[in-house]
Design an enzyme around this catalytic site. Sequence first.
Site, PDB file in Angstrom:
ATOM      1  CE1 TYR A  15      36.395  15.800  -4.684  1.00  0.00           C
ATOM      2  CE2 TYR A  15      37.937  16.696  -3.088  1.00  0.00           C
ATOM      3  CZ  TYR A  15      36.976  15.768  -3.433  1.00  0.00           C
ATOM      4  OH  TYR A  15      36.588  14.803  -2.542  1.00  0.00           O
ATOM      5  CG  HIS A  20      30.657  19.569  -7.565  1.00  0.00           C
ATOM      6  ND1 HIS A  20      29.388  19.980  -7.911  1.00  0.00           N
ATOM      7  CD2 HIS A  20      30.537  19.037  -6.313  1.00  0.00           C
ATOM      8  CE1 HIS A  20      28.549  19.698  -6.926  1.00  0.00           C
ATOM      9  NE2 HIS A  20      29.219  19.135  -5.942  1.00  0.00           N
ATOM     10  CE1 TYR A  64      37.486  18.781   0.289  1.00  0.00           C
ATOM     11  CE2 TYR A  64      37.655  19.374   2.604  1.00  0.00           C
ATOM     12  CZ  TYR A  64      38.224  18.865   1.449  1.00  0.00           C
ATOM     13  OH  TYR A  64      39.539  18.464   1.450  1.00  0.00           O
ATOM     14  CG  ASN A  66      28.167  18.086   0.455  1.00  0.00           C
ATOM     15  OD1 ASN A  66      27.950  18.585  -0.653  1.00  0.00           O
ATOM     16  ND2 ASN A  66      28.242  16.792   0.624  1.00  0.00           N
ATOM     17  CG  ASP A  91      28.267  22.225 -10.076  1.00  0.00           C
ATOM     18  OD1 ASP A  91      27.822  21.078 -10.210  1.00  0.00           O
ATOM     19  OD2 ASP A  91      28.538  22.720  -8.966  1.00  0.00           O
ATOM     20  CG  ASN A 112      24.322  17.819  -1.707  1.00  0.00           C
ATOM     21  OD1 ASN A 112      23.113  17.783  -1.503  1.00  0.00           O
ATOM     22  ND2 ASN A 112      25.016  16.748  -2.044  1.00  0.00           N
TER      23      ASN A 112
END
Length: 186
Positions: A15, A20, A64, A66, A91, A112
């Site tokens: 990632y 993101h 993470y 979410n 973002d 999210n």
Amino acid sequence: MNYLIVGLGNIGPEYADTRHNIGFMILDELAKQEGEKFYMQRLAYYTEVKHKARTLYLIKPTTYMNNSGKALSYWMKMLKIPAENVLVLVDDIALPFGTLRLKPKGSAAGHNGLKHIEATLGHNEYARLRFGVSSDFPKGRQVDYVLNGFDKEELPELPALIDRSIEMVKSFVTVGSELTMTRYNK
């Protein structure tokens, strides 16, 4: 005065440097400029920096995207930071690439990470710095888009945009959201 600055993103090398993870990227650069390093703490990578007699507690949640609210809530309580002294770096596909917008509060707008923060806190009364990553993706491909790196045309602009984001963070903690919005939001 103490502030909690929360960069949203996902942990793991797959990632790193994705759209993101712009929140992580901004905080990484801020810590680097201040000669600080992040350390693994409870639910987040953590460090702190000083700016004009203010302490900025920087966290990059390890929960993470979410589940970002879990780390934010824990650190707010642990450090006794009121919601008005929290700034979330996130973002935003609804903004063109490079557009930076500070908002003193607002909706999750489908994000999210912000949805989870709102659900965890029970309100949306916290500031957020939205970093525009544009919406240049085919219908139904949003996840792939935000979990990919920036385009080669965007990469040369990133360092200056990250520096401007850092200026906005420092402005937020010194003069507040209203003056920062007046100075920086376009």
